[in-house]
Design a protein around this motif. Structure first.
Motif, mmCIF file in Angstrom:
data_model
loop_
_atom_site.group_PDB
_atom_site.id
_atom_site.type_symbol
_atom_site.label_atom_id
_atom_site.label_comp_id
_atom_site.label_asym_id
_atom_site.label_seq_id
_atom_site.Cartn_x
_atom_site.Cartn_y
_atom_site.Cartn_z
ATOM 1 N N GLU A 15 0.207 -1.206 -0.043
ATOM 2 C CA GLU A 15 -0.334 0.412 -0.229
ATOM 3 C C GLU A 15 0.696 1.464 0.078
ATOM 4 O O GLU A 15 0.208 2.103 -0.613
ATOM 5 N N ALA A 16 1.918 1.395 0.673
ATOM 6 C CA ALA A 16 2.570 2.104 0.987
ATOM 7 C C ALA A 16 3.126 3.021 -0.514
ATOM 8 O O ALA A 16 4.174 2.124 -1.007
ATOM 9 N N VAL A 17 3.563 3.703 -1.391
ATOM 10 C CA VAL A 17 3.856 4.513 -2.324
ATOM 11 C C VAL A 17 5.355 4.638 -2.597
ATOM 12 O O VAL A 17 6.185 3.983 -1.252
ATOM 13 N N ARG A 18 5.371 3.455 -3.459
ATOM 14 C CA ARG A 18 7.500 3.362 -3.590
ATOM 15 C C ARG A 18 7.422 3.547 -5.343
ATOM 16 O O ARG A 18 7.085 3.594 -5.776
ATOM 17 N N ARG A 19 9.177 4.549 -4.897
ATOM 18 C CA ARG A 19 9.399 4.169 -6.367
ATOM 19 C C ARG A 19 10.084 3.287 -6.968
ATOM 20 O O ARG A 19 9.763 2.459 -6.253
ATOM 21 N N CYS A 20 9.293 3.025 -8.544
ATOM 22 C CA CYS A 20 9.270 2.089 -8.939
ATOM 23 C C CYS A 20 10.248 1.655 -10.543
ATOM 24 O O CYS A 20 9.889 2.701 -11.425
ATOM 25 N N THR A 21 11.775 1.202 -10.994
ATOM 26 C CA THR A 21 12.401 1.878 -11.522
ATOM 27 C C THR A 21 12.365 0.028 -12.444
ATOM 28 O O THR A 21 12.875 -0.501 -11.669
#
Length: 121
Positions: A15-21
């Motif tokens: 649920e927590a926002v994560r940067r996705c590279t």
């Protein structure tokens, strides 16, 4: 290298926002596309019975006809997966039997959109 922001309606773990590279594009033996990605911040590894936090995951589309390698609307609904045998043995083409789906997630353009679970107009 593409960057998205990952969150989830369906999984408290994601649920927590994560940067996705995006690291690289992959493919399944069926032709379905997948992405090898790194998440920041990492996910607590204890949830997966490993001693270290996890950053690297595989994403593939949740819905038939969508292509995670050619995202054209947001949010993009995806499965987030881990290889059953670990990363050293990960080979492409991927086989569905060799990965575990560990959650349902969405990809967004921005962290703000991910926080608000904002859909494209």
């Amino acid at each position: 290298m593409s960057v998205y922001y990952l969150s989830s309606f369906d999984s408290a773990l994601f649920e927590a926002v994560r940067r996705c590279t995006v690291i690289t594009a992959l493919a399944f033996d069926t032709g379905r596309s997948a992405l090898l990605v790194d998440l920041d911040p990492a996910v607590v590894g204890q949830h997966f019975n490993v001693g270290e936090d996890l950053r690297r995951f595989i994403l593939t589309s949740r819905f038939h006809g969508d292509d995670v390698a050619a995202i054209d609307r947001f949010p993009f609904f995806a499965y987030i997966c881990l290889p059953k045998k670990g990363w050293p043995e990960l080979e492409t083409p991927l086989h569905a039997a060799d990965i575990d789906i560990v959650g349902w997630v969405e990809l967004y353009r921005t962290a703000t959109d991910a926080s608000a679970h904002r859909f494209d107009p």
